[in-house]
Structures are given as structure tokens and as C-alpha cells.
Motif scaffolding. Structure first.
Motif, PDB file in Angstrom:
ATOM      1  N   LEU A  62      46.727  47.314  40.493  1.00 52.24           N
ATOM      2  CA  LEU A  62      46.685  46.697  41.818  1.00 52.24           C
ATOM      3  C   LEU A  62      45.613  47.423  42.795  1.00 52.24           C
ATOM      4  O   LEU A  62      45.571  48.578  42.501  1.00 52.24           O
ATOM      5  N   HIS A  82      52.518  56.322  25.737  1.00 49.99           N
ATOM      6  CA  HIS A  82      53.611  56.872  26.401  1.00 49.99           C
ATOM      7  C   HIS A  82      53.746  55.954  27.817  1.00 49.99           C
ATOM      8  O   HIS A  82      54.647  56.461  28.625  1.00 49.99           O
ATOM      9  N   ASP A  83      53.307  54.817  27.870  1.00 50.15           N
ATOM     10  CA  ASP A  83      53.344  53.618  28.931  1.00 50.15           C
ATOM     11  C   ASP A  83      53.487  52.220  28.356  1.00 50.15           C
ATOM     12  O   ASP A  83      52.762  51.960  27.782  1.00 50.15           O
ATOM     13  N   PHE A 121      45.105  57.565  39.834  1.00 51.85           N
ATOM     14  CA  PHE A 121      46.256  58.208  40.135  1.00 51.85           C
ATOM     15  C   PHE A 121      47.066  58.122  39.006  1.00 51.85           C
ATOM     16  O   PHE A 121      47.255  56.958  38.402  1.00 51.85           O
ATOM     17  N   THR A 122      47.655  59.205  38.671  1.00 49.27           N
ATOM     18  CA  THR A 122      48.740  59.294  37.634  1.00 49.27           C
ATOM     19  C   THR A 122      49.776  60.136  37.916  1.00 49.27           C
ATOM     20  O   THR A 122      49.958  61.238  38.465  1.00 49.27           O
ATOM     21  N   THR A 123      51.112  59.642  37.657  1.00 50.81           N
ATOM     22  CA  THR A 123      52.116  60.547  37.911  1.00 50.81           C
ATOM     23  C   THR A 123      52.530  61.301  36.591  1.00 50.81           C
ATOM     24  O   THR A 123      53.448  62.003  36.470  1.00 50.81           O
ATOM     25  N   ARG A 124      51.889  61.133  35.390  1.00 50.26           N
ATOM     26  CA  ARG A 124      52.016  61.730  34.242  1.00 50.26           C
ATOM     27  C   ARG A 124      50.608  62.268  33.791  1.00 50.26           C
ATOM     28  O   ARG A 124      50.101  62.111  32.726  1.00 50.26           O
ATOM     29  N   SER A 162      55.669  58.833  45.109  1.00 49.82           N
ATOM     30  CA  SER A 162      55.088  59.340  43.848  1.00 49.82           C
ATOM     31  C   SER A 162      54.363  60.301  44.017  1.00 49.82           C
ATOM     32  O   SER A 162      53.563  60.355  44.579  1.00 49.82           O
ATOM     33  N   GLY A 188      43.688  52.600  42.993  1.00 50.27           N
ATOM     34  CA  GLY A 188      43.274  51.382  42.276  1.00 50.27           C
ATOM     35  C   GLY A 188      42.559  51.318  40.771  1.00 50.27           C
ATOM     36  O   GLY A 188      42.075  50.390  40.379  1.00 50.27           O
ATOM     37  N   ALA A 189      42.927  52.383  40.191  1.00 53.91           N
ATOM     38  CA  ALA A 189      42.571  52.593  38.751  1.00 53.91           C
ATOM     39  C   ALA A 189      43.331  53.534  38.006  1.00 53.91           C
ATOM     40  O   ALA A 189      44.113  54.402  38.573  1.00 53.91           O
ATOM     41  N   VAL A 190      43.560  53.255  36.724  1.00 51.11           N
ATOM     42  CA  VAL A 190      44.644  54.000  36.174  1.00 51.11           C
ATOM     43  C   VAL A 190      43.982  54.362  34.832  1.00 51.11           C
ATOM     44  O   VAL A 190      43.144  53.897  34.367  1.00 51.11           O
ATOM     45  N   MET A 191      44.472  55.702  34.427  1.00 49.10           N
ATOM     46  CA  MET A 191      43.947  56.189  32.898  1.00 49.10           C
ATOM     47  C   MET A 191      45.253  55.847  31.970  1.00 49.10           C
ATOM     48  O   MET A 191      46.195  55.926  32.483  1.00 49.10           O
ATOM     49  N   THR A 196      50.125  63.635  30.176  1.00 44.98           N
ATOM     50  CA  THR A 196      49.662  62.943  29.220  1.00 44.98           C
ATOM     51  C   THR A 196      48.026  62.439  29.118  1.00 44.98           C
ATOM     52  O   THR A 196      47.536  61.653  28.297  1.00 44.98           O
ATOM     53  N   PHE A 230      47.415  43.883  35.859  1.00 44.81           N
ATOM     54  CA  PHE A 230      48.290  44.414  36.355  1.00 44.81           C
ATOM     55  C   PHE A 230      48.007  45.758  37.290  1.00 44.81           C
ATOM     56  O   PHE A 230      49.002  46.399  37.675  1.00 44.81           O
ATOM     57  N   ARG A 276      53.232  49.301  29.643  1.00 50.07           N
ATOM     58  CA  ARG A 276      52.050  48.354  30.100  1.00 50.07           C
ATOM     59  C   ARG A 276      50.846  48.760  29.058  1.00 50.07           C
ATOM     60  O   ARG A 276      50.095  47.603  28.707  1.00 50.07           O
ATOM     61  N   VAL A 286      47.372  55.258  29.095  1.00 49.77           N
ATOM     62  CA  VAL A 286      48.005  56.329  27.803  1.00 49.77           C
ATOM     63  C   VAL A 286      48.999  55.434  27.208  1.00 49.77           C
ATOM     64  O   VAL A 286      50.076  55.459  27.316  1.00 49.77           O
TER      65      VAL A 286
HETATM   66  C1  ANZ Z   1      48.891  57.513  33.283  1.00 53.46           C
HETATM   67  C2  ANZ Z   1      50.404  57.288  32.884  1.00 53.46           C
HETATM   68  C3  ANZ Z   1      50.805  57.661  31.665  1.00 53.46           C
HETATM   69  C4  ANZ Z   1      51.331  56.800  33.609  1.00 53.46           C
HETATM   70  C5  ANZ Z   1      52.175  57.541  31.311  1.00 53.46           C
HETATM   71  C6  ANZ Z   1      52.326  56.294  33.519  1.00 53.46           C
HETATM   72  C7  ANZ Z   1      52.912  56.702  32.279  1.00 53.46           C
HETATM   73  P1  ANZ Z   1      54.451  54.980  40.408  1.00 53.46           P
HETATM   74  O1  ANZ Z   1      55.644  55.756  39.648  1.00 53.46           O
HETATM   75  O2  ANZ Z   1      54.907  53.401  40.595  1.00 53.46           O
HETATM   76  O3  ANZ Z   1      53.698  55.635  41.514  1.00 53.46           O
HETATM   77  N1  ANZ Z   1      49.280  53.216  38.480  1.00 53.46           N
HETATM   78  C8  ANZ Z   1      48.640  54.119  39.119  1.00 53.46           C
HETATM   79  N2  ANZ Z   1      48.021  53.201  40.046  1.00 53.46           N
HETATM   80  C9  ANZ Z   1      48.628  51.932  39.938  1.00 53.46           C
HETATM   81  C10 ANZ Z   1      47.749  50.633  40.297  1.00 53.46           C
HETATM   82  N3  ANZ Z   1      47.204  50.669  41.247  1.00 53.46           N
HETATM   83  N4  ANZ Z   1      48.417  49.607  39.823  1.00 53.46           N
HETATM   84  C11 ANZ Z   1      49.096  49.705  38.907  1.00 53.46           C
HETATM   85  N5  ANZ Z   1      49.489  50.781  38.164  1.00 53.46           N
HETATM   86  C12 ANZ Z   1      49.183  51.746  38.786  1.00 53.46           C
HETATM   87  O4  ANZ Z   1      53.572  54.759  39.263  1.00 53.46           O
HETATM   88  C13 ANZ Z   1      52.467  55.504  39.027  1.00 53.46           C
HETATM   89  C14 ANZ Z   1      51.561  55.140  37.724  1.00 53.46           C
HETATM   90  O5  ANZ Z   1      51.582  53.858  37.666  1.00 53.46           O
HETATM   91  C15 ANZ Z   1      50.506  55.841  37.225  1.00 53.46           C
HETATM   92  O6  ANZ Z   1      50.679  56.948  36.294  1.00 53.46           O
HETATM   93  C16 ANZ Z   1      49.538  54.883  36.653  1.00 53.46           C
HETATM   94  O7  ANZ Z   1      50.060  54.951  35.371  1.00 53.46           O
HETATM   95  C17 ANZ Z   1      50.197  53.656  37.017  1.00 53.46           C
HETATM   96  F1  ANZ Z   1      52.581  57.878  30.127  1.00 53.46           F
HETATM   97  O8  ANZ Z   1      49.061  57.062  34.769  1.00 53.46           O
HETATM   98  B1  ANZ Z   1      50.247  56.585  34.995  1.00 53.46           B
END
Ligand code: ANZ
Length: 838
Positions: free
Chosen positions: A336, A350-351, A253-256, A234, A342-345, A259, A334, A353, A347
């Protein structure tokens, strides 16, 4: 067919005769060093010797043997070895139950399974047999341990491990399937424990990159996809959200990153260490109760898509560094602790969950991404999150940017501001490999009060499993209860020391066994480099698909390490992987626990090994599941029995027949047609095995040929040319049948009296020109309606076909006296259509 006069098809006698001859002659011995341009290494996943093979195994080994024999006949120098993946829990559990030592049981089982292999006529080079339970083998596991420790690829860690309460041992992540133990299907528990781990994550990128090569080699897509997902790269951003009124920062940590202006709250894992620091006194009790509950909940259940999203507010607020808004911080099921930070912003717009969570707890939802060619969704009307990339809205100076460009710009800004950075995360975890059981490789480590942990020096390997151990199953590593094993001396100071009492995961044994087959008796090295260079990689590897992210990931990792150690030239162990489908009976997977196992012994007793093999290859293409069917077994048997009688019916006629001159067949239409079919059959079987992996098609084309030969009229068979044609046809039929049903093929070949043995006769060629028939039947249509057909010389042009139609007593009535406005004669000249007007 005059079955009465023919000797019976005595498969028992024939099969044991040839099996003995092959063993006496060491017929399948591979050269030590082959000519590399002509080498072919066929390997089937070696079995755990559990006592008896079942038909699922037979299918696996019949496929491998088909390929091995085919390649040998094609002139390749083939390596086809077999051994025993003999360490592991079943033998230990059986010992706990009945007191029989695992070594004794294992050796009994090996003897039985080997007998079954031999009885199936599988063409192994038995001089290369290996057993992982032998110290001569596992000493090299220990040797690899030392080398990998020196390279920093092994470390000891305190970890929350997967614990199987029934197997009483730790499991690697790869050994947990949907929260259950891969072996016994007990619910896996989480437990904090010290353990040894391999740094497989250091190879994550290489393991991912290598998948391209696997795809080119023809690995099944479902396996490469599972590997890619399991490695799970990722690419995203880490970013700090400072906690209001505190010096703490929550790093997400975010992949987005695109957003981030829509992040309206933060969620952290209940286990996250920051939770205790930021939770307000008013929320403390609720947050702790929630964390306690989560501790007892299985990780898979917590994060499954179908589990309702649950959480508790910590009372703390954090600053979104981009919007500068203060947003609430929650803990949730949800998130982990051991992924990302271990922490999520969150949104919610657009997500999925986050959307569900926001709805559940009435948290604000803000749209910041609009579709490229449409309007941004309106929050009040949203039924679910819109998760696709698009164009940023309501995102200050970033508005108007496309998602991918915005991710770059936003993470650059975080980097410049010193509150974030681009980051890559992996799903792959290090491989915890210490086990609390007896029947595994001892870990070559001792503990000294003075010098601490010490590696056992190479010269002192192997550390041998003590035979005199009481296996009681009452918990704790059995080796700890054997003082003569535990008490040793420190290799550094010579003072008293204690041995490591845990053993290695048995998946270690299968990481490199394919290379040990190349040099199985080597006492100085796991194997020599020159033999590895000559034989590796394995050309085709055959086994069940259930190992997609277990064994098949581990042995790729190990091969990469072996390359760095200078032991092999290739970083990938296997060029092509063939995963065979499952054998079912009465709708259930054939397995001991379902009680629906068909034993190869019974099969071989009743029908013979050749039938068992032909059935396994005929009933379905190799990658498809196969439903056991008594009728199909009978059908395979009848086919071989018919071939037996077909040959015997004409035996005296073909024994002395002279070589065939195809031109002599002009007066013998059935023989000529059969001669053409022989070429077509050779072509189809060659392609079925060599290129198409449709072994069943090979069988059906041989069945057709057998019928064609049977139906040649006696008047033709008895002519001089007819006898030559029959001899020619039987020669080719037996040659292509040989890799499927080697015993009967060898026997009939010998009976006909061909000068060399069938295994030395090579693979027959076919002549494409011979397959073209001299005449072709052309279907005749009038106004698109089929009215009949004409037989014309192959390749006849439209004028000739038209003439033939007009000359045909019945067909001419459709065109005579009418105006033919158009004639359609599409390639390849098998159909002609007349458009007519009255
Ligand atoms: C903000 C966001 C906005 C996200 C959005 C997604 C969509 P993969 O692809 O599996 O790496 N995430 C990050 N750490 C996490 C954790 N410890 N437990 C649960 N969820 C976690 O997924 C990365 C995305 O999963 C991250 O991007 C984060 O949510 C969530 F429109 O950040 B995202």
C-alpha cells in the motif's frame, strides 16, 4: 391464589400514574454539583431519532435505567441524561425524497421517541435534554474547531478519500467496513479530493497508552483489542536500498530488520512516485498497465489475505545494503502506498505474503532465521514461510544473534552508516471530517480573495444552517446553492468573501456530548470546569459494540484535547464500558430493513413497560445476544402478574403487621425458610446488578422468592409472626424489583402502606448470618454409591453425622455388622462416604 377477588393487574393505569408523578416531581433531577464521593454518571449512547425505538434500543435503555435506579437507591447522586444525535444523513435523504425539511422531521421524531422513553419509565433528568441539531449545541462544535485549528490539530489536505457514491459524501477510514459504507453498505470508492482533517494521529501514543486505564476500568476486551489494532503501532526500521545505475534510493519500512540478509527482492506500491523514475523502458508498458488496474481495484480487495499476490517486474535492480547483492524491484498489489514508506524489502523465507509472491514469480528464497532449538528449514522442502523469531543464520557477523538483539544491532548499523533509522509507524490515520452534505455543523471558515482562508471569529458563532435550502440529491454540497449563506464578508478586510460550504462529520457531535449534559444551557462555554470536575468521567457507558473504533476512538481523542484546553481534568471520558449484545428475531438482527422489528409501543400496549424491561433484562446477560421469544415475554409478564396477586392475596394481613422479630419464626418453618431466602435474594440481586453484570440472575432469583412466598401455608401466613414475616419479605422483594420494574414496585409498595415512597426507601441490606440454615442435608454414600441422606444441625462434625447415619433406620443397614475401614467427610460437610468391608 385467589385471583378472582383481586383487582386486575392494570399495568396501563399504574404505569401512566407513576410516570406522571415522576415527571411532576422531577423525581430524577440530578444536582448541579454532586458530592464527588457519591456521584455516579450513567450514560447510554444517545440515539439518532429515526422515528421509532425498537426492542434493541429498549434493551440498551433498560440496562442503563436499571443501573441508574439501583445506584440512586444505594444513595448515590446519579446523573442519567438523554439527548438526540440528530444531525446526519437519514433526515437529509428523507427530505430529498418527500420534501419535508430535516428540522421538521427531526423534531417530530424526537417528540415520538421521547414519548416512548417516558412510556418505558426510564428515569432521565429531562431538564438536561440536548439536541445536536440545535445551533446552541453545534455552535460549540464550531468553537472547538477554532480552538483545535489554533492548536494545529486541524488542517486542509488533498487526499485520496473514501467516497460513498450512494451517500454522496466522503467517509472517514473508521466509517469503511470491509470496503463498504458503514451506513448504506455501498462499495466505497477512492477519490482525490481536498478535505479538512483532525490530527488524531498526534494522539496515537496517548490513545494507545490510555487503553491500560480502560482495561482496569472494565472495558470489554474485544473493544480494547480492536482499538489497539486500529491504532496499530509498529516498531521497526527504515532502510535505503539504492537503485542500481541511478541516484534514486528505495526506502523500505520493516518490522523484521533481523531478516534483512534474506531480502531477495524489493516490492513497491504501484502508486509510489519512484516507480516512474526507475522502471526500464522495456517494462514501462507492463508496469503502467498494472498500476492502472490497481487504481480501479478496491484497497481492501487488493490486500486481503485471500487475494492472490500479483505483481510486475520494473526492470530495475536495487542494492541490499547488508548483503551488497543486486536484487530485483517489483510492483505488487499487496503493498500500500499510504502505509510505512510504500515499499517493502521482501523476505520470502520468513513472511507469508513474500513467500507466496516468490513462489508465483520464481524469485529466490533464502533462509536467515533458524528456530532457537532446531535446524534451519531447507528451502527446497519449505511449504510455507517460517515467521517466528529465532536465531540468525547466514547473516554475516550477525549470525548467532537472537532476532530481537539482531533487530537492534542491524538498525544501529544502518543508522551509523547513514542509510537507515529506527522508525515507528501507525495504522491510525488522521480523521477526515468534511462532508458534502447539508444536515451537519457548518465549518466556521470563510474564503476571501484578498486574505485567503479566514476563521470565523468566536463572537460571530454560531454559523447557522440556512433553513431555506433545496435538497435535491443531485450532487455537490447543498449549501453551495444558498447564496444568502455563501456570500458574506471577510472578518479581516470586510470585503466580500464566501463561506465554506462543507459541513462536519456527524461523529463530531458525539465526541463531547457527554460533557454538555453537565451544563446543557451554558451560553458562554461548552460547559463549566467545576461541573466537569464534579461529574466526570462517566462511570458507566452503555451501547452497541459496533462503535468500537468509530465513536469510541473519536470521543477518547476529543477528551484528550479537552484536557489540554483545560476544560476537563481526565483524559479518558468513560471509566467502564458495557457493550450490550444484539437483539435477534427469527435468526436475524432486529432491524427496520429486515422487517422484523418489534415495536416497544406494541409491547407496552399488550404487556406494559415493566414487562418490556424485565424481559430485556431477563432473556440474556447484557453482553450476550438476545433472541426474541414470545414465550419469554409471556414469562416475564406472568412473573409480574404473580407478584401483583401475591401481594393482593395477603394485603389486609400485611398492612397492619408489626415489625418482624426473626426469633418468633422458630415455630413457623416455611416462613423461616422464606425469611432466609429473602436475605439470599437480596444478596443475589445486589451482586447481579452491582458487581456481576448478570441482570438475568437477579430476575430468576426474584422469581424463586415469589414462588417460595406463594407456597407458605395459610396456617403460617395468618399467625402474627407469619404476617410480620410476609410483610418483611414483600418489602424486600419490592425493593429489589424496583429498578427492574419500577411502576409495579411503586404501586404495590404504596398499597402495602410503607411510610416513604419506594424510591426513597434505599437499597436493602442482607445479613449473611441469616442465610445460613440451621440444618443441613448430608448425602450419604457407601463405597461411593449414594444411598440416602441425613439431616443434621449445620456445622455438625463427622462424629455427629456418623451417629445420625447409624440412627437412620434404612441407612444403618449398610454399616451395621460391617468393618468400616475409612470414612471420608470432605468440606463443606455436604457429603459423607463410608468405605466398608464385609
Ligand atoms: C520485511 C519483513 C520480513 C517483514 C519478515 C515482515 C516479515 P506491520 O506490523 O503491519 O507494521 N510492509 C511495510 N510497509 C508495507 C506496505 N506499505 N504495504 C504492505 N506491507 C508493508 O507490518 C510491517 C511489515 O509489513 C513490514 O515488515 C513489511 O514487511 C510489510 F520476515 O519487512 B516486513
Amino acid at each position: 391464589m385467589s385471583e378472582k377477588q383481586n383487582p386486575a393487574y392494570d399495568f396501563q393505569g399504574i404505569e401512566t400514574k407513576w410516570q406522571k408523578r415522576w415527571a411532576d416531581e422531577k423525581a430524577f433531577a440530578a444536582p448541579e454539583i454532586p458530592d464527588r464521593s457519591k456521584k455516579y454518571y450513567v450514560l447510554e449512547m444517545f440515539p439518532y431519532p429515526s422515528g421509532n425505538l425498537h426492542m434493541g434500543h429498549v434493551r440498551n435503555y433498560a440496562i442503563g435505567d436499571l443501573i441508574a435506579r439501583f445506584k440512586r437507591l444505594q444513595g448515590y447522586q446519579v446523573l442519567h441524561p438523554m439527548g438526540w444525535d440528530a444531525l446526519g444523513l437519514p433526515a437529509e435523504n428523507a427530505a430529498i425524497k418527500d420534501g419535508i425539511h430535516p428540522t421538521i422531521r427531526t423534531e417530530q421524531n424526537i417528540a415520538n421517541v421521547k414519548r416512548q422513553f417516558i412510556r418505558l419509565g426510564v428515569s432521565y433528568d429531562w431538564d438536561r435534554e440536548i439536541g445536536t441539531y440545535q445551533p446552541e449545541y453545534y455552535r460549540w462544535n464550531q468553537w472547538f474547531f477554532l480552538k483545535m485549528y489554533e492548536k494545529g490539530l486541524i488542517y486542509r489536505r488533498e487526499n485520496e478519500v473514501n467516497w460513498c457514491p450512494s451517500c454522496m459524501t466522503v467517509l472517514a477510514n473508521e466509517q469503511v467496513e470491509d470496503g463498504l459504507c458503514w451506513r448504506c453498505e455501498s462499495v466505497v470508492q477512492r477519490k482525490k479530493m481536498p478535505e479538512w482533517a483532525f490530527k488524531i494521529t498526534a494522539y496515537a501514543q496517548q490513545l494507545l497508552d490510555g487503553i491500560k486505564e480502560l482495561e482496569e476500568g472494565g472495558w470489554p476486551e474485544r473493544v480494547t483489542t480492536m482499538q489497539r489494532n486500529w491504532i496499530g503501532k509498529s516498531v521497526g526500521m527504515e532502510c535505503d536500498f539504492p537503485v542500481d545505475g541511478s541516484s534514486e534510493k528505495i526506502r523500505v519500512f520493516t518490522t523484521r530488520a533481523d531478516t534483512i540478509h534474506g531480502a531477495t527482492y524489493v516490492v513497491i506500491a504501484p502508486e509510489h512516485p519512484i516507480v516512474a523514475k526507475i522502471t526500464t523502458p522495456a517494462q514501462k508498458a507492463a508496469v503502467e498497465a498494472f498500476a492502472d488496474k490497481m487504481k480501479k481495484t478496491d484497497k481492501i480487495a487488493r490486500t486481503s489475505d485471500t487475494t492472490p499476490k500479483e505483481g510486475v517486474f520494473t526492470g530495475a535492480l536495487a542494492l541490499n545494503p547488508f548483503t551488497k547483492e543486486k536484487i530485483p524491484v517489483w510492483v505488487a498489489n499487496f503493498v500500500l502506498a499510504d502505509y510505512g514508506t510504500g515499499a517493502v524489502m521482501s523476505v520470502p523465507a520468513h513472511d507469508h505474503r513474500d513467500f507466496a509472491f516468490a513462489k508465483q514469480y520464481s524469485l529466490p528464497i533464502r533462509v536467515v532465521i533458524a528456530p532457537k532449538d532446531g535446524a534451519a528449514p531447507v528451502v527446497a522442502e519449505m511449504k510455507e514461510a517460517t515467521v517466528e523469531d529465532g536465531v540468525l543464520v547466514d547473516s554475516k557477523e550477525f549470525s548467532g544473534l537472537e532476532s530481537s538483539a539482531a533487530r537492534e544491532k542491524i538498525s544501529e548499523m544502518a543508522e551509523r552508516g547513514g542509510f537507515g533509522a529506527k522508525a515507528v509507524k501507525w495504522h491510525l490515520r488522521d480523521w477526515g471530517f468534511s462532508r458534502q452534505r447539508y444536515w451537519g455543523t457548518p465549518i466556521p471558515v470563510v474564503y476571501c480573495d484578498k486574505d485567503g482562508m479566514q476563521l470565523v471569529p468566536e463572537k460571530d458563532l454560531p454559523v447557522v444552517l440556512p433553513p431555506d435550502v433545496k435538497l435535491t440529491g443531485d450532487g455537490g454540497p447543498p449549501l453551495a446553492k444558498v447564496p444568502s449563506f455563501v456570500n458574506t464578508t471577510c472578518p479581516t478586510c470586510g470585503g466580500p468573501a464566501r463561506r465554506e460550504v462543507e459541513t462536519m462529520d456527524t461523529f463530531v457531535d458525539s465526541t463531547w456530548y457527554f460533557a454538555r449534559f453537565l451544563d446543557p444551557k451554558n451560553l458562554q462555554m461548552p460547559f463549566r470546569r467545576d461541573v466537569a470536575d464534579a461529574w466526570l468521567p462517566v462511570d458507566i457507558y452503555i451501547g452497541g459494540p459496533e462503535h468500537a473504533v468509530l465513536h469510541l476512538m473519536y470521543f477518547r481523542f476529543w477528551t484528550m484535547v479537552m484536557k489540554e484546553l483545560g476544560l476537563v481534568a481526565h483524559g479518558e471520558p468513560v471509566k467502564r464500558l458495557l457493550t450490550q449484545g444484539i437483539v435477534y428475531k427469527d435468526g436475524n438482527k432486529m432491524s427496520k430493513s429486515k422487517g422484523n422489528v418489534v415495536s416497544p409501543d406494541d409491547m407496552v400496549q399488550k404487556y406494559g413497560a415493566d414487562t418490556a424491561r424485565v424481559f430485556s433484562l431477563f432473556a440474556a446477560p447484557p453482553e450476550k445476544d438476545l433472541e426474541w421469544d414470545d414465550k419469554s415475554v409471556e414469562g416475564s409478564y406472568r412473573f409480574l402478574r404473580d407478584v401483583w396477586h401475591l401481594v393482593h392475596d395477603v394485603l389486609p394481613m400485611v398492612q397492619g403487621a408489626k415489625p418482624l422479630e426473626p426469633s418468633e419464626l422458630d415455630a413457623l418453618p416455611a416462613s423461616k425458610a422464606a425469611w432466609r431466602k429473602v436475605h439470599a435474594t437480596v444478596k443475589r440481586v445486589t451482586e447481579a446488578i452491582g458487581t456481576d453484570f448478570h441482570y438475568n440472575v437477579g430476575v430468576s432469583s426474584m422469581m424463586e422468592l415469589k414462588n417460595t412466598l406463594r407456597d407458605i401455608p395459610a396456617a403460617e401466613k395468618e399467625t402474627v409472626a407469619g404476617r410480620s414475616a410476609m410483610r418483611f419479605a414483600l418489602e424486600k422483594l419490592l425493593q429489589v424489583l424496583n429498578p427492574y420494574a419500577p411502576h409495579i414496585a411503586a404501586e404495590l409498595w404504596e398499597k402495602i402502606g410503607f411510610p416513604t415512597s419506594i424510591d426513597k426507601a434505599g437499597w436493602p441490606a442482607y445479613d449473611p448470618a441469616a442465610m445460613i440454615s440451621e440444618t443441613t442435608e448430608v448425602v450419604v454414600q457407601i463405597m461411593g454409591k449414594t444411598r440416602g441422606a441425613v439431616v443434621v444441625p449445620t456445622g455438625a462434625d463427622q462424629a455427629k453425622v456418623e451417629a445420625a447415619v447409624r440412627a437412620d433406620a434404612k441407612l444403618k443397614t449398610y454399616v451395621e455388622g460391617k468393618t468400616v475401614t475409612r470414612v471420608i467427610f470432605p468440606k463443606p460437610g455436604k457429603l459423607i462416604n463410608f468405605v466398608v468391608k464385609d
